[in-house]
Write a protein that holds these residues in place. Sequence first.
Motif, PDB file in Angstrom:
ATOM      1  N   CYS A 244      45.225  72.479   4.917  1.00 56.56           N
ATOM      2  CA  CYS A 244      45.589  71.389   4.012  1.00 56.56           C
ATOM      3  C   CYS A 244      45.210  71.788   2.603  1.00 56.56           C
ATOM      4  O   CYS A 244      44.073  72.190   2.361  1.00 56.56           O
ATOM      5  CB  CYS A 244      44.847  70.122   4.428  1.00 56.56           C
ATOM      6  SG  CYS A 244      44.907  68.814   3.178  1.00 56.56           S
ATOM      7  N   CYS A 264      46.969  65.746   8.451  1.00 52.55           N
ATOM      8  CA  CYS A 264      45.718  66.463   8.252  1.00 52.55           C
ATOM      9  C   CYS A 264      44.575  65.586   8.767  1.00 52.55           C
ATOM     10  O   CYS A 264      44.345  64.504   8.216  1.00 52.55           O
ATOM     11  CB  CYS A 264      45.520  66.769   6.769  1.00 52.55           C
ATOM     12  SG  CYS A 264      43.844  67.317   6.434  1.00 52.55           S
ATOM     13  N   CYS A 267      41.982  64.576   5.972  1.00 52.02           N
ATOM     14  CA  CYS A 267      42.403  63.581   4.982  1.00 52.02           C
ATOM     15  C   CYS A 267      42.773  62.243   5.626  1.00 52.02           C
ATOM     16  O   CYS A 267      42.682  61.205   4.983  1.00 52.02           O
ATOM     17  CB  CYS A 267      43.631  64.067   4.211  1.00 52.02           C
ATOM     18  SG  CYS A 267      43.340  65.465   3.109  1.00 52.02           S
TER      19      CYS A 267
HETATM   20 ZN   LIG Z   1      43.391  67.384   4.190  1.00 59.32          ZN
END
Ligand SMILES: [Zn+2]
Length: 284
Positions: A244, A264, A267
């Motif tokens: 990411c 991701c 995140c």
């Molecule tokens: Zn991420």
Amino acid sequence: MPELPEVEALAADLRGRVVGRRIERVDVAAISALKTFDPPATALHGREVTGAGRFGKFLDLIVGDLHLVVHLARAGWLHYRDALPPAPLKPGKGPIALRVRLDNGGGFDLTEQGTQKRLAAYLVRDPAEVPGVSKLGPDALSSDLATFAARLRSRRGQVKGVLTDQEVLAGVGNAYSDEILHRARLSPFAITDRLTDEQLAGLYEATQVTLKDAVSRSVGQGAASLKGEKRSGLVVHNRTGLPCPVCGDTIREVSFADSSLQYCPGCQTGGKPLADRRLSKLLR
Ligand SMILES: [Zn+2]
């Protein structure tokens, strides 16, 4: 599949190349692609193209009081050519579904790769006659926060599915929803009616920024370079296994029968991978 930014760019490209030209002939090579019969395709012959626009992911070629509305589906595309071969198109063979020939010798082909033929063209007097168009929700790019939040809350479900439901909001598909949810730091499986006002505002902001960025990158690109442009702008979609760019975690995917999503964990899901039903079946 072309989504709002690509269709917006295709419409802009057509406005530059095709508007003001007269249609010499329309060849329908894949009979099943043209979903309407009244008016017939020959009604376009000799008429001037007066505009191009879009409804969600539908492209709209305006020819006086007629509209050629096209849904490119997953594998459809538009190819503009300055010079088309003079021979009429033979039906049934190859990826070309429909060809529009202009009075300057140029024109465009609507093509579809693969065996699943989903590209759909409609020749209508009113775009609302197209079933998919009349059911569209408000456009994702031109909705304000209040409309956006109300629309998302109107449908209880996983946010990935609701965001890509064209009847809730028009224009966002599989690729840009992955990007939007990543930017908003939301799990694709978050349930819409449990989103806080703050999360919805963040999702709205992410939708606007992601789509506006993609539109500004795409418009001005000819149809030929649009697909590459889309790929180069994607941060998580189709990037399984890559890091990411925001947090460095490895991008993961969840697969479904005929699609997949990427996200991701760092995140979007507090570092925890989401269950992939296909994968857990294989491991069992
Ligand atoms: Zn991420």
